[in-house]
Motif scaffolding. Structure first.
Motif, PDB file in Angstrom:
ATOM      1  N   MET A   1       0.902  -1.243  -0.084  1.00 60.39           N
ATOM      2  CA  MET A   1      -0.020   0.030  -0.031  1.00 60.39           C
ATOM      3  C   MET A   1       0.845   1.349   0.070  1.00 60.39           C
ATOM      4  SD  MET A   1      -2.829   1.680   2.624  1.00 60.39           S
ATOM      5  CE  MET A   1      -4.248   0.921   1.990  1.00 60.39           C
ATOM      6  N   HIS A   2       0.473   2.276  -0.527  1.00 58.66           N
ATOM      7  CA  HIS A   2       1.278   3.547  -0.889  1.00 58.66           C
ATOM      8  C   HIS A   2       0.375   4.471  -0.178  1.00 58.66           C
ATOM      9  CE1 HIS A   2       4.039   2.189  -3.542  1.00 58.66           C
ATOM     10  NE2 HIS A   2       3.239   1.719  -4.270  1.00 58.66           N
ATOM     11  N   CYS A   3       0.702   5.450   0.496  1.00 59.60           N
ATOM     12  CA  CYS A   3       0.183   6.556   1.334  1.00 59.60           C
ATOM     13  C   CYS A   3       0.897   7.750   0.731  1.00 59.60           C
ATOM     14  CB  CYS A   3       0.120   6.570   2.814  1.00 59.60           C
ATOM     15  SG  CYS A   3      -0.887   5.337   3.503  1.00 59.60           S
ATOM     16  N   PHE A   4       0.287   8.996   0.504  1.00 59.30           N
ATOM     17  CA  PHE A   4       1.119  10.015   0.402  1.00 59.30           C
ATOM     18  C   PHE A   4       0.541  11.274   1.149  1.00 59.30           C
ATOM     19  CE2 PHE A   4       1.889  13.454  -3.260  1.00 59.30           C
ATOM     20  CZ  PHE A   4       3.038  13.510  -2.947  1.00 59.30           C
ATOM     21  N   PHE A   5       1.328  11.610   2.076  1.00 56.88           N
ATOM     22  CA  PHE A   5       0.995  12.531   3.103  1.00 56.88           C
ATOM     23  C   PHE A   5       1.763  13.823   2.742  1.00 56.88           C
ATOM     24  CE2 PHE A   5       0.621   8.531   5.385  1.00 56.88           C
ATOM     25  CZ  PHE A   5      -1.091   8.423   5.655  1.00 56.88           C
ATOM     26  N   GLY A   6       1.208  15.106   3.193  1.00 55.56           N
ATOM     27  CA  GLY A   6       2.057  16.282   3.316  1.00 55.56           C
ATOM     28  C   GLY A   6       1.833  16.562   4.882  1.00 55.56           C
ATOM     29  N   LEU A   7       3.034  16.652   5.335  1.00 55.09           N
ATOM     30  CA  LEU A   7       3.439  16.755   6.657  1.00 55.09           C
ATOM     31  C   LEU A   7       3.911  18.014   7.319  1.00 55.09           C
ATOM     32  CD1 LEU A   7       4.278  12.941   7.830  1.00 55.09           C
ATOM     33  CD2 LEU A   7       1.897  14.390   7.721  1.00 55.09           C
ATOM     34  N   LYS A   8       3.382  18.618   8.332  1.00 55.12           N
ATOM     35  CA  LYS A   8       4.347  19.764   9.087  1.00 55.12           C
ATOM     36  C   LYS A   8       5.469  18.832   9.944  1.00 55.12           C
ATOM     37  CE  LYS A   8       0.487  22.537   9.113  1.00 55.12           C
ATOM     38  NZ  LYS A   8      -0.363  23.659  10.194  1.00 55.12           N
ATOM     39  N   PRO A   9       6.559  19.620   9.947  1.00 53.61           N
ATOM     40  CA  PRO A   9       7.790  19.031  10.653  1.00 53.61           C
ATOM     41  C   PRO A   9       7.438  18.638  11.969  1.00 53.61           C
ATOM     42  CG  PRO A   9       8.496  20.970   9.696  1.00 53.61           C
ATOM     43  CD  PRO A   9       6.755  21.051   9.608  1.00 53.61           C
ATOM     44  N   VAL A  10       6.433  19.133  12.743  1.00 54.49           N
ATOM     45  CA  VAL A  10       5.873  18.681  14.029  1.00 54.49           C
ATOM     46  C   VAL A  10       5.316  17.382  14.083  1.00 54.49           C
ATOM     47  CG1 VAL A  10       5.972  21.083  14.874  1.00 54.49           C
ATOM     48  CG2 VAL A  10       4.056  20.145  14.301  1.00 54.49           C
ATOM     49  N   VAL A  11       5.006  16.956  13.033  1.00 52.86           N
ATOM     50  CA  VAL A  11       3.959  15.744  13.053  1.00 52.86           C
ATOM     51  C   VAL A  11       5.124  14.403  13.119  1.00 52.86           C
ATOM     52  CG1 VAL A  11       2.524  14.183  11.605  1.00 52.86           C
ATOM     53  CG2 VAL A  11       2.257  16.663  11.785  1.00 52.86           C
ATOM     54  N   SER A  12       5.129  13.492  14.133  1.00 53.79           N
ATOM     55  CA  SER A  12       5.727  12.485  14.160  1.00 53.79           C
ATOM     56  C   SER A  12       5.127  11.306  13.075  1.00 53.79           C
ATOM     57  CB  SER A  12       5.941  11.677  15.474  1.00 53.79           C
ATOM     58  OG  SER A  12       6.222  10.364  15.421  1.00 53.79           O
ATOM     59  N   ILE A  13       6.146  10.958  12.309  1.00 52.50           N
ATOM     60  CA  ILE A  13       5.719   9.738  11.299  1.00 52.50           C
ATOM     61  C   ILE A  13       5.491   8.558  11.987  1.00 52.50           C
ATOM     62  CG2 ILE A  13       6.688   8.486   9.305  1.00 52.50           C
ATOM     63  CD1 ILE A  13       8.304  10.882   8.542  1.00 52.50           C
ATOM     64  N   SER A  14       6.121   8.324  13.119  1.00 55.65           N
ATOM     65  CA  SER A  14       6.067   6.799  13.795  1.00 55.65           C
ATOM     66  C   SER A  14       4.493   7.010  14.393  1.00 55.65           C
ATOM     67  CB  SER A  14       7.073   6.520  14.827  1.00 55.65           C
ATOM     68  OG  SER A  14       6.996   7.491  15.812  1.00 55.65           O
ATOM     69  N   GLU A  15       4.109   8.168  15.020  1.00 58.55           N
ATOM     70  CA  GLU A  15       2.888   8.248  15.536  1.00 58.55           C
ATOM     71  C   GLU A  15       1.559   8.261  14.506  1.00 58.55           C
ATOM     72  OE1 GLU A  15       1.607   8.323  18.645  1.00 58.55           O
ATOM     73  OE2 GLU A  15       3.386   7.421  19.171  1.00 58.55           O
ATOM     74  N   LEU A  16       1.999   9.023  13.318  1.00 61.42           N
ATOM     75  CA  LEU A  16       1.166   9.056  12.223  1.00 61.42           C
ATOM     76  C   LEU A  16       0.955   7.514  11.565  1.00 61.42           C
ATOM     77  CD1 LEU A  16      -0.643  10.607   9.874  1.00 61.42           C
ATOM     78  CD2 LEU A  16       1.396  10.612   8.611  1.00 61.42           C
ATOM     79  N   MET A  17       1.992   6.765  11.379  1.00 63.29           N
ATOM     80  CA  MET A  17       1.650   5.402  11.054  1.00 63.29           C
ATOM     81  C   MET A  17       0.924   4.486  11.768  1.00 63.29           C
ATOM     82  SD  MET A  17       2.365   5.776   7.850  1.00 63.29           S
ATOM     83  CE  MET A  17       2.127   4.127   7.667  1.00 63.29           C
ATOM     84  N   LYS A  18       1.076   4.629  13.175  1.00 67.71           N
ATOM     85  CA  LYS A  18       0.681   3.834  14.312  1.00 67.71           C
ATOM     86  C   LYS A  18      -0.829   4.107  14.170  1.00 67.71           C
ATOM     87  CE  LYS A  18       0.252   3.550  19.365  1.00 67.71           C
ATOM     88  NZ  LYS A  18       0.866   4.117  20.609  1.00 67.71           N
ATOM     89  N   ILE A  19      -1.216   5.437  14.034  1.00 67.77           N
ATOM     90  CA  ILE A  19      -2.738   5.796  13.849  1.00 67.77           C
ATOM     91  C   ILE A  19      -3.385   5.199  12.523  1.00 67.77           C
ATOM     92  CG2 ILE A  19      -4.331   7.603  13.645  1.00 67.77           C
ATOM     93  CD1 ILE A  19      -2.441   9.373  15.714  1.00 67.77           C
ATOM     94  N   VAL A  20      -2.781   5.557  11.580  1.00 72.27           N
ATOM     95  CA  VAL A  20      -3.231   4.850  10.229  1.00 72.27           C
ATOM     96  C   VAL A  20      -3.402   3.413  10.026  1.00 72.27           C
ATOM     97  CG1 VAL A  20      -2.523   4.506   7.672  1.00 72.27           C
ATOM     98  CG2 VAL A  20      -2.261   6.824   8.882  1.00 72.27           C
ATOM     99  N   LYS A  21      -2.351   2.693  10.773  1.00 74.10           N
ATOM    100  CA  LYS A  21      -2.345   1.255  10.897  1.00 74.10           C
ATOM    101  C   LYS A  21      -3.666   0.887  11.636  1.00 74.10           C
ATOM    102  CE  LYS A  21       2.173  -0.277   9.606  1.00 74.10           C
ATOM    103  NZ  LYS A  21       3.188  -1.157  10.187  1.00 74.10           N
ATOM    104  N   ALA A  22      -3.778   1.495  12.934  1.00 76.35           N
ATOM    105  CA  ALA A  22      -4.863   0.988  13.779  1.00 76.35           C
ATOM    106  C   ALA A  22      -6.020   1.413  13.291  1.00 76.35           C
ATOM    107  CB  ALA A  22      -4.544   1.672  15.011  1.00 76.35           C
TER     108      ALA A  22
END
Length: 98
Positions: A1-22
């Motif tokens: 699966m591919h996801c394409f995000f635009g993120l601000k520097p304060v966003v933690s990629i690991s936290e984002l992926m944890k939420i996306v997966k859950a």
């Protein structure tokens, strides 16, 4: 699966992926979209691109189903690791389902 995000520097990629997966796992399982209980594999890959490449990457993600008829996701993932000069141990690279 591919996801394409635009993120601000304060966003933690690991936290984002944890939420996306859950949330996606819960949705898939709540709606019985697979025959067996769905679970994501461990880990993920993240690659960054410049703003000028957004349209190209967006079109690529839109057409991933067609694209992967010619090259497996694993093949492409390994090519990206090489292209971005990311060292890796093959024991940690996922294996495609048959």
């Amino acid at each position: 699966m591919h996801c394409f995000f635009g993120l601000k520097p304060v966003v933690s990629i690991s936290e984002l992926m944890k939420i996306v997966k859950a949330k996606s796992s819960k949705y898939i399982n709540d709606h019985a979209l697979t025959k067996q209980r769905f679970e994501w594999q461990e880990g993920y890959g993240v690659f960054s691109y410049s703003q000028r490449d957004v349209d190209i990457i967006f079109r690529y993600v839109q057409n991933q189903q067609e694209h992967h008829q010619h090259k497996t996701f694993r093949e492409e993932y390994l090519e990206l690791l090489e292209k971005f000069k990311i060292s890796y141990d093959t024991q940690y690279i996922f294996h495609e389902l048959k």
